[in-house]
Enzyme design. Structure first.
Site, mmCIF file in Angstrom:
data_model
loop_
_atom_site.group_PDB
_atom_site.id
_atom_site.type_symbol
_atom_site.label_atom_id
_atom_site.label_comp_id
_atom_site.label_asym_id
_atom_site.label_seq_id
_atom_site.Cartn_x
_atom_site.Cartn_y
_atom_site.Cartn_z
ATOM 1 N N ASP A 116 8.744 3.847 -1.163
ATOM 2 C CA ASP A 116 7.961 3.477 0.040
ATOM 3 C C ASP A 116 6.667 2.823 -0.374
ATOM 4 O O ASP A 116 5.659 3.468 -0.500
ATOM 5 C CB ASP A 116 7.718 4.735 0.878
ATOM 6 C CG ASP A 116 7.031 4.450 2.204
ATOM 7 O OD1 ASP A 116 6.925 3.276 2.582
ATOM 8 O OD2 ASP A 116 6.586 5.411 2.860
ATOM 9 N N ASP A 142 0.847 -1.197 0.000
ATOM 10 C CA ASP A 142 0.000 0.000 0.000
ATOM 11 C C ASP A 142 0.878 1.240 0.000
ATOM 12 O O ASP A 142 2.061 1.181 0.342
ATOM 13 C CB ASP A 142 -0.963 0.022 1.202
ATOM 14 C CG ASP A 142 -0.261 0.146 2.548
ATOM 15 O OD1 ASP A 142 0.796 -0.496 2.740
ATOM 16 O OD2 ASP A 142 -0.767 0.884 3.426
ATOM 17 N N GLU A 176 -0.010 -0.862 5.911
ATOM 18 C CA GLU A 176 1.045 -0.262 6.724
ATOM 19 C C GLU A 176 0.827 1.229 6.887
ATOM 20 O O GLU A 176 1.000 1.781 7.974
ATOM 21 C CB GLU A 176 2.428 -0.529 6.091
ATOM 22 C CG GLU A 176 3.592 -0.304 7.037
ATOM 23 C CD GLU A 176 4.065 1.149 7.118
ATOM 24 O OE1 GLU A 176 4.812 1.476 8.042
ATOM 25 O OE2 GLU A 176 3.681 1.963 6.241
HETATM 26 N N1 BES Z 1 8.590 3.359 5.405
HETATM 27 C C1 BES Z 1 7.965 4.209 6.344
HETATM 28 C C2 BES Z 1 8.723 4.330 7.651
HETATM 29 C C3 BES Z 1 10.108 4.899 7.567
HETATM 30 C C4 BES Z 1 10.483 5.759 6.553
HETATM 31 C C5 BES Z 1 11.017 4.569 8.523
HETATM 32 C C6 BES Z 1 11.768 6.265 6.488
HETATM 33 C C7 BES Z 1 12.290 5.084 8.477
HETATM 34 C C8 BES Z 1 12.670 5.925 7.449
HETATM 35 C C9 BES Z 1 6.562 3.688 6.603
HETATM 36 O O1 BES Z 1 5.898 3.335 5.430
HETATM 37 C C10 BES Z 1 5.753 4.779 7.214
HETATM 38 O O2 BES Z 1 5.543 5.763 6.567
HETATM 39 N N2 BES Z 1 5.276 4.569 8.416
HETATM 40 C C11 BES Z 1 4.380 5.474 9.053
HETATM 41 C C12 BES Z 1 3.739 4.825 10.236
HETATM 42 C C13 BES Z 1 2.322 4.442 10.056
HETATM 43 C C14 BES Z 1 1.766 3.900 11.356
HETATM 44 C C15 BES Z 1 1.431 5.448 9.442
HETATM 45 C C16 BES Z 1 5.121 6.674 9.596
HETATM 46 O O3 BES Z 1 6.267 6.547 10.023
HETATM 47 O O4 BES Z 1 4.524 7.746 9.560
HETATM 48 MN MN MN Z 2 7.028 2.191 4.223
HETATM 49 MN MN MN Z 3 5.242 5.266 4.463
#
Ligand code: BES
Ligand code: MN
Ligand code: MN
Length: 458
Positions: free
Chosen positions: A119, A88, A153
């Protein structure tokens, strides 16, 4: 590593990019209900990748978007590795800021531009193509592989824990691998040993039952937009510290060793400011920029809606105001406890004549891996070979991946966070992209990693 695998990667490099483009054309925006059929198509695309390679694969329906599970378990005695990723993506808005449309992947300056390029479709694809290379040449893999590729995610992985819980035994593995983070910088690959957690909420204040003429009624009722501004202003003191009572109580402080390691990273503040287009940096007093981003908890306003936002003036007292807030958490902070603390604090700051509505979206705790894990060394060798560099940095990062702590709790395994992206890839922003060179290096590192992890057990 096996020469025929290396050669295969080389010969099929362009096709891998073409297939990734096909993946990127599917608008798998998990937050948008209108995209639901596309998430199904996204899951089917991933499923077919595995099915074509002779994996046992299935599309597992959930209360939300489906999970793709696939396994190849024909390496008896070898370690079992769990690969996690997500198909996603974030919403593509604001659309007018994209140079080329978000779901029409385009190659430009050595990068592939599309929502999800880095991502996480591009990154997760590296672990599929590395398995393909082994299976199409050697005919087998040096390790057993289990893949969990989910579709929620970006909205907090709501249904993943149930899936992991229900299939605990089936999912048994020695270590998990996730490529959904960033390198330290261009050609500076890194392994991430810590991530922040998160809590996400929304608050709506309601005053009059409809928007009112601000001349006729203004001054006689509380304005919800002013009320929400008060709430927001109450979140921080002028030293950048969060004012929610108890917010810092459970924080595991950085060790002196970590602080000095962060200092030695040679972080370039001037370049960082230029990249972000700010003249000054700002954050919690007493901490460096890397500390603030990687290892201190924060509270951020993500969105704010109230009243008339169209062109020209309009004289009203709005009926409602809404703010979206997330806090980033560090290890040992409890998302549930802090969601309650945030609720209680904001409620206490709300003018009494406005009604207060609080929605709790999702949360997950922070994560740290023991930096001395033998898996880190194995991964580090694979990455050094693929990138042709002599060191791989060990970093923490500020983003969140809800599942990593769940892997620890439910499956009892550590997660290797091997990010092939860059912080400058515009993830979650317009013009998201992924370097084609990093894509290929990621595939190569993944193919090498399977061998290194197999060697580790021997
Ligand atoms: N891939 C990201 C997380 C990330 C990006 C970690 C760059 C370290 C470096 C992940 O897809 C993401 O965006 N996670 C969300 C959390 C979610 C609960 C909405 C975030 O970190 O905002
Ligand atoms: Mn991600
Ligand atoms: Mn993300």
């Amino acid at each position: 590593m096996n020469e025929s695998v290396v050669q295969y990667l080389d010969e099929h490099a362009d096709r891998f990019v073409e297939e990734l483009k096909e993946f990127l054309r599917i608008p798998t925006v998990s937050a948008d209900p209108a995209c639901k059929p596309h998430l199904q198509r996204g899951a089917e695309f991933v499923y077919r990748q595995f099915a074509n390679l002779g994996f046992h694969a299935e599309i597992v329906p959930t209360a939300g978007h489906p999970i793709v599970y696939a396994e190849w378990l024909k390496a008896p005695g070898a370690p079992t590795v769990m690969v996690y990723g997500h198909y996603d993506v974030q919403p593509a808005d604001p659309l007018d800021l994209w140079t080329t449309p978000p779901f029409e992947p385009t190659l430009r300056d050595g990068c592939l531009y599309a929502r999800g390029a880095t991502d996480d479709k591009g990154q997760v694809f590296t672990h599929i193509k590395s398995a393909e290379a082994w299976l199409r040449t050697v005919g087998s893999l040096p390790v057993n592989l289990k893949y969990v590729i989910e579709g929620e995610e970006e909205v907090g992985s709501r249904n993943l824990e149930d899936f992991l819980d229900a299939r605990k035994d089936l999912l048994r593995c020695d270590v998990a691998v996730v490529s959904d983070t960033s390198q330290y910088g261009p050609n500076q690959p890194a392994i991430t040993y810590g991530l922040r957690g998160i809590l996400a909420v929304e608050v709506t204040l309601t005053g009059p039952k409809k928007d009112l003429h601000s001349g006729v009624f203004g001054g006689a009722v509380a304005n919800p937009a002013s009320g929400i501004a008060r709430l927001i202003a109450s979140l921080h003191d002028d030293q950048g510290r969060v004012r929610i009572p108890g917010f810092y109580d459970d924080v595991t402080p950085l060790t002196e060793l970590e602080r000095s390691q962060f200092r030695d990273m040679g972080f370039d503040e001037a370049a960082f400011k230029a990249e972000l287009g700010v003249s000054e940096l700002f954050g919690e007093a007493g901490y460096s920029t890397l500390e603030r981003r990687w290892a201190r908890p924060t509270c951020e306003v993500n969105g704010l809606v109230s009243g008339y936002t169209g062109v020209g003036p309009k004289t009203i007292v709005p009926s409602k105001a809404t703010v979206k807030i997330t806090c980033r958490l560090v290890p040992n902070q409890d998302p549930q406890k802090l969601t309650q603390a945030l609720h209680d604090y904001l409620k206490s700051q709300c003018p009494p004549s406005l009604t207060f509505e609080f929605t709790n979206y999702h949360g997950c705790p922070g994560f740290v891996l023991d930096p001395n894990s033998p898996y880190i060394e194995a991964a580090s060798e694979a990455i050094r070979d693929a990138w042709g560099v002599d060191r791989v940095r060990l970093i923490r990062e500020g983003g969140s991946i809800p599942v990593v702590q769940t892997f620890k709790e439910v499956l009892g395994v550590d997660t290797l966070l091997l990010g092939w992206g860059q912080n400058t890839d515009n993830l979650h922003s317009p013009n998201e992209h992924f370097s084609v060179a990093d894509f290929h290096r990621g595939i190569s590192a993944s193919a090498r990693l399977w061998q290194k992890l197999a060697d580790l057990k021997r």
